[in-house]
Scaffold this active site. Structure first.
Site, PDB file in Angstrom:
ATOM      1  N   HIS A   1       0.748  -1.178   0.068  1.00  0.00           N
ATOM      2  CA  HIS A   1       0.019  -0.026   0.008  1.00  0.00           C
ATOM      3  C   HIS A   1       0.728   1.439  -0.219  1.00  0.00           C
ATOM      4  O   HIS A   1       0.417   2.377  -0.836  1.00  0.00           O
ATOM      5  CB  HIS A   1      -1.080  -0.103   1.312  1.00  0.00           C
ATOM      6  CG  HIS A   1      -2.068   1.097   1.411  1.00  0.00           C
ATOM      7  ND1 HIS A   1      -3.155   1.199   0.474  1.00  0.00           N
ATOM      8  CD2 HIS A   1      -1.908   2.199   1.940  1.00  0.00           C
ATOM      9  CE1 HIS A   1      -3.639   2.068   0.491  1.00  0.00           C
ATOM     10  NE2 HIS A   1      -3.121   2.709   1.515  1.00  0.00           N
TER      11      HIS A   1
ATOM     12  N   LYS B   1      -6.526  13.130  -7.893  1.00  0.00           N
ATOM     13  CA  LYS B   1      -6.164  11.820  -7.558  1.00  0.00           C
ATOM     14  C   LYS B   1      -7.017  10.867  -7.138  1.00  0.00           C
ATOM     15  O   LYS B   1      -8.233  11.274  -6.802  1.00  0.00           O
ATOM     16  CB  LYS B   1      -5.058  11.968  -6.388  1.00  0.00           C
ATOM     17  CG  LYS B   1      -4.283  10.566  -6.143  1.00  0.00           C
ATOM     18  CD  LYS B   1      -3.080  10.824  -5.076  1.00  0.00           C
ATOM     19  CE  LYS B   1      -2.581   9.694  -4.889  1.00  0.00           C
ATOM     20  NZ  LYS B   1      -1.562   9.492  -3.758  1.00  0.00           N
TER      21      LYS B   1
ATOM     22  N   HIS C   1     -10.155   2.231  -1.016  1.00  0.00           N
ATOM     23  CA  HIS C   1     -10.379   1.902   0.272  1.00  0.00           C
ATOM     24  C   HIS C   1     -11.111   0.563   0.387  1.00  0.00           C
ATOM     25  O   HIS C   1     -12.092   0.352   1.063  1.00  0.00           O
ATOM     26  CB  HIS C   1     -10.890   3.057   1.247  1.00  0.00           C
ATOM     27  CG  HIS C   1     -10.449   3.545   2.328  1.00  0.00           C
ATOM     28  ND1 HIS C   1     -11.118   3.933   3.291  1.00  0.00           N
ATOM     29  CD2 HIS C   1      -9.211   3.835   2.514  1.00  0.00           C
ATOM     30  CE1 HIS C   1     -10.101   4.236   4.466  1.00  0.00           C
ATOM     31  NE2 HIS C   1      -8.709   4.249   3.773  1.00  0.00           N
TER      32      HIS C   1
END
Length: 761
Positions: A45, A87, A91
Site C-alpha cells: 500500500h 487523484k 479503500h
C-alpha cells in the site's frame, strides 16, 4: 521490550527475507516500534513493491522514480494562472469489513491528499464494485446489498457534510466482487500555480506541527491490512478501519488553506496510510533532513497509548506541517481560531535521522531513506492463463436467435447498465454551486469554477470484464472511453489519474493481468495526449471467494474553454441524430465479445472486447470539442455498455423519445451486433447544422452517418433494414429506473464476511 520473533514480524506483514534486510540496513535489531514503521512503509500500500516495476510504463512515474519522487497528486496547468490537481485512492479492504466508515474515510483521505497540494477541493467522484445484488437469494447476495447500501451511505454521509460536491462516478456488479468490494474515491482541486505546496521538509530548527483531530487507536496497521488477502479473520480487524468526522474535515480544509496563505508553512502532508510514521518519514526523506518528534506532545484520545500505537494510528482528519522558525504562532493561531488542535511536536534536524521519543525514551531512531528508498522490489512470474487463449475462439455466429425487444429491456434492467439514480440522489452534487452538469445529465460531470470562465469535465470509468478477457485492451479501452466521455460534454481530455485494483500479485496470472493492463493504459494515455499524473495501486483484492476481476479505473480531466458551451447527452428540443465513428476500429467479434449483451442476455462471458483505434479516438475527441465550441452539435452520447440500442434508449428517456434508422446488416453481421455490439469510437450526436458537421467530420477522416431523430415522439423505435422494433416510454423507464431500487428494497439480516471458498482464476 518486546522480543522480535518470526511470529511478531510475519504478523506485521514482514517476510523473513525482508526482516533480514532490515537487520542489514540498520546494523542492529529494530525496536518494536521501528519494526512496525518498516512494516507499514514497506507494505504494498505504501511501498508499491510489486507494482513499481510495472508503473515504469508510465513516463511520469518513471521520471519520478528516477528523480525526486511523486507528490501527493499531479497538477495540470489550465491557463490563467490556475492549476487542477486530482487523484484516486482505494479503500477496498476497510469497506469490506466496515462499509460505512471504510467508504467515508476513503472520501476524507483523498480530499486531504488534494488539500496538501495547496488546492481547494472542488469535486469528488467515486467508482464502486460489488457482488450481485439481485435477484433476492442467498446470504452472499444479501451481504452484497448490505455493502452496497452502506458504502453509498458512507460516501454521502461524509461527502454531504464536508462541503465538497460528489458530482459523478460509476457502479458495477459481478460475482467476482462478492466478499471484496472495490471502493475508489477521486478528488479534484483548484489552486493558483504560484501557491503549490510541497511535502518535503526543510530548514534546520523549523518546528514540526501536528494539526487536526486527536489520535486514537483506530486504523492501526491499516496499510498492512490493505496489503493482505481478506479471510475469515478479517472481521476481527475492524480496529484497522478508521473513523471519520466530516465536520472536523470541513474545518481542517478551511484552516489549512488559510494557514497556507500566511506563507509560514514550509511543507505539509496528510497523515493518511501509516499516520505519523508516513508523514514524518516521507517528509524527512523527501527534504533530505532529519526530524526529532516527542510523542508526549501529540493530542491523544486515550492517554495510555504506546509509542507504537501513536506512530501507526491512522486516525482521520490529521495533518503534519513544517513551519518557518519563529512564525509557527501564525499557523497555530489560524487552527485555534477554527477550533482545531495545533501543537508543535518536534523540529527539523540536519542529521538525516528521524528520532521519536515517548515518555523521554527513544521509541525509534532511523534513517528515513531506509524506509522510503530501500523498500524491496519484486517482479512476479508472468503467466498467460488458459481462459485468455480460449476467448480468442469466440464466434458470435454461434449464438442462438434473440428476442430483440426483450433483450433491450433485459439490458436496461441489468444493474451494471440500469439508472444509478438510487445512488447519486444520495449525494450532494450542488454544494459550492459550481456544478453545471450533474450525474445523469451527461456522459461526464462539468464544473464551472469561480475565477475563470473555463469548465472542468470529470469522469471515472473502467470495465473489469473487458480487462479480465483481454487485459491490454481493457486498459486501453478504459482510457479512450473516459476521454470520449469528457469529450461528449464539449471538453478536451488533458490528463489521467488511475486506480488499479487487482488480486494477489504473487499469482502469475494476476501479475500478467496487471502488467498487460498497465501497458495498455500507458500506451493509450500517450497516444491520447493525456498523461497519467497520479494514481493508486490496490493489490490483494482477493477473498475466500477468489480474486476480483482486474479493474483498472481511469479518472479523466477535460477542459472547456467556456463552461457555458457544455452539452448533455440528449438535445433539449427536437433534433436530428447522427453517428460519428472511427472507421478504422477492428470488428473481430462483431462488438459482442466481452459484451453486456452476451453476459446479461445469454449468460456467458467470452470473447475479446474490440480494440480501439487510438489516433482516431483522439481525433474524435477533438472533433467533439470543436463541434461543441462552434455549436454544430447540441448533445453527444457515446455508445458503450449495451451498444447502440442502450445508448438510444438513454437518449429517448432523457428527451421524450427517439427514432433510429440503420442500414441493413451486411457481410454476415448479425442484427444483434448492430443493436448491442460494443465497438469503441462511436458517438450519437444531435445537430441542426448537419452539412457543416459532416464537412468537419470528414476533414479529420472520421465517419458520419444520419441515424434518426430525438424528441419528436414517445418511446423508442429502432429499424435495422426491414426489422423494426418499438418500445414504449413506460416499459423503458420501468426497466431502466426500477431495477436497483427494487433490488435494494428487501431488508434482510447481514451475514458474516467470510463465505465458502471457491477458486479464482
Amino acid at each position: 521490550m518486546t522480543l522480535i520473533t518470526p511470529e511478531v514480524y510475519t504478523t506485521m506483514g514482514v517476510s523473513p527475507d525482508e526482516y533480514r534486510l532490515i537487520l542489514e540496513l540498520m546494523g542492529r535489531e529494530p525496536s518494536y516500534t521501528e519494526l512496525g514503521m518498516f512494516a507499514v512503509m514497506w507494505s504494498e500500500h505504501c511501498g508499491y513493491k510489486y507494482s513499481r516495476p510495472v508503473l515504469g510504463y508510465f513516463k511520469r512515474y518513471k521520471e519520478a522514480m528516477e528523480g525526486d519522487g511523486l507528490e501527493n497528486a499531479g497538477i495540470v496547468d489550465i491557463g490563467d494562472g490556475w492549476g487542477v490537481t486530482m487523484k484516486v485512492e482505494s479503500h477496498n479492504h476497510p469497506s469490506a469489513v466496515e462499509p460505512y466508515q471504510g467508504a467515508a474515510t476513503g472520501v476524507g483521505g483523498i480530499i486531504r491528499d488534494i488539500l496538501t497540494m495547496g488546492a481547494r477541493p472542488i469535486a469528488c467522484l467515486n467508482s464502486l464494485r460489488f457482488g450481485p445484488i439481485s435477484p433476492v437469494g442467498d446470504d452472499a447476495l444479501t451481504r452484497n446489498r448490505y455493502l452496497f447500501e452502506h458504502v453509498v451511505e458512507g460516501i454521502g454521509g461524509y461527502g454531504n457534510c464536508v462541503g465538497v460536491p460528489t458530482v459523478g462516478g460509476e457502479v458495477g456488479f459481478h460475482e467476482r466482487y462478492s466478499g471484496n468490494p472495490l471502493v475508489n474515491a477521486m478528488c479534484v482541486g483548484m489552486l493558483r500555480l504560484d501557491e503549490v505546496t510541497t511535502a518535503g521538509a526543510t530548514g534546520t530548527g523549523n518546528p514540526v506541527i501536528y494539526l487536526g483531530s486527536a489520535t486514537g487507536r483506530d486504523g492501526i496497521h491499516g496499510a498492512t491490512f490493505a496489503s493482505d488477502v481478506l479471510d475469515e479473520d478479517s472481521e476481527s480487524k475492524r480496529p484497522n478501519v478508521q473513523i471519520g468526522d466530516p465536520f472536523a474535515e470541513k474545518l481542517l480544509i478551511e484552516a489549512t488553506l488559510e494557514a497556507l496563505r500566511t506563507g509560514a508553512i514550509v511543507a505539509i502532508q496528510d497523515m493518511g496510510a501509516a499516520g505519523i510514521t508516513c508523514s514524518t518519514i516521507e517528509m524527512s526523506s523527501k527534504g533530505d533532513v532529519g526530524m526529532d518528534v516527542d510523542l508526549d506532545l501529540v493530542p491523544m484520545r486515550e492517554q495510555d497509548m504506546t509509542g507504537y500505537e501513536l506512530m501507526l494510528s491512522e486516525s482521520q482528519e490529521r495533518m503534519l506541517a513544517v513551519a518557518e522558525k519563529g512564525r509557527e504562532h501564525e499557523v497555530l493561531d489560524v487552527f485555534h481560531k477554527w477550533g482545531l488542535k495545533a501543537v508543535v511536536i518536534g523540529h527539523v534536524t540536519d542529521n538525516g535521522i528521524v528520532t521519536v521519543l515517548r515518555h523521554g525514551k527513544i521509541e525509534a531512531q532511523v534513517d528515513p531513506k531506509l524506509l522510503t528508498d530501500h523498500c524491496p522490489v519484486y517482479k512476479s512470474t508472468i503467466e498467460e492463463p488458459l481462459y485468455y487463449k480460449q476467448a480468442a475462439n469466440f464466434d458470435p455466429r454461434a449464438l442462438p436467435e434473440t428476442d430483440l425487444h426483450q433483450a433491450l429491456l433485459t439490458l436496461l434492467a441489468e444493474p451494471n447498465i440500469a439508472s444509478k439514480r438510487w445512488v447519486y440522489e444520495q449525494y450532494d452534487q450542488q454544494v459550492q454551486t459550481q456544478t453545471t452538469l450533474a450525474a445523469g445529465a451527461a456522459d461526464a460531470a462539468v464544473i464551472a469554477p469561480r475565477g475563470t470562465k473555463k469548465g472542468l469535465a470529470l469522469k471515472i470509468d473502467g470495465n473489469g470484464l473487458y480487462t479480465y478477457l483481454h487485459p491490454y485492451r481493457g486498459g486501453t479501452l478504459a482510457v479512450v472511453e473516459a476521454a470520449r466521455n469528457v469529450a461528449c460534454t464539449g471538453a478536451r481530455p488533458v490528463a489521467v489519474t488511475d486506480g488499479l485494483n487487482f488480486g494477489n500479485p504473487q499469482e502469475p496470472h494476476v501479475y500478467w493481468q496487471f502488467d498487460h493492463a498497465v501497458k495498455g493504459i500507458a500506451d493509450a494515455a500517450e497516444g491520447m495526449g493525456t498523461p497519467v499524473i497520479s494514481g493508486n495501486v490496490s493489490f490483494y483484492n482477493q477473498s475466500e471467494l477468489g480474486e476480483v476481476l482486474p479493474t483498472p479505473l481511469i479518472g479523466m480531466l477535460g477542459i472547456l474553454e467556456d463552461a457555458t458551451q457544455r452539452i448533455g447527452l440528449a438535445p433539449r428540443e427536437a433534433a436530428d441524430l447522427y453517428l460519428l465513428f472511427t472507421p478504422g476500429t477492428t470488428d473481430e467479434h462483431q462488438g459482442l465479445g466481452a459484451s453486456s449483451f452476451l453476459s446479461a442476455v445469454h449468460g456467458t462471458e467470452d470473447g475479446y472486447p474490440e480494440a480501439p483505434n487510438v489516433p482516431q479516438e483522439k481525433a474524435l475527441c477533438e472533433l467533439l470539442a470543436q463541434a461543441a465550441e462552434q455549436a454544430l452539435i447540441l448533445s453527444a452520447h457515446d455508445i458503450s455498455d449495451g451498444g447502440m440500442a442502450v445508448a438510444a434508449a438513454e437518449i429517448a428517456l432523457e428527451c421524450g423519445g427517439a427514432t433510429i434508422q440503420i442500414p441493413a446488416c451486411g457481410g454476415g453481421k448479425r442484427i444483434e451486433s448492430v443493436l448491442f455490439g460494443e465497438n469503441p469510437g462511436r458517438v450519437i450526436v444531435s445537430s441542426t447544422t448537419p452539412a457543416e458537421l459532416q464537412k468537419l467530420t470528414e476533414q479529420v477522416g472520421l465517419g458520419f452517418l444520419p441515424v434518426g431523430s430525438a424528441g419528436s415522439n414517445q418511446g423508442l423505435s429502432i429499424q435495422v433494414g426491414d426489422n423494426q422494433q418499438n418500445w414504449t416510454t413506460a416499459e423503458l423507464k420501468e426497466s431502466y429506473e426500477a431495477s436497483i431500487p427494487q433490488a435494494m428494497s428487501t431488508d434482510r439480516p447481514v451475514p458474516p464476511l467470510a463465505a465458502p471458498a471457491r477458486g479464482g482464476g
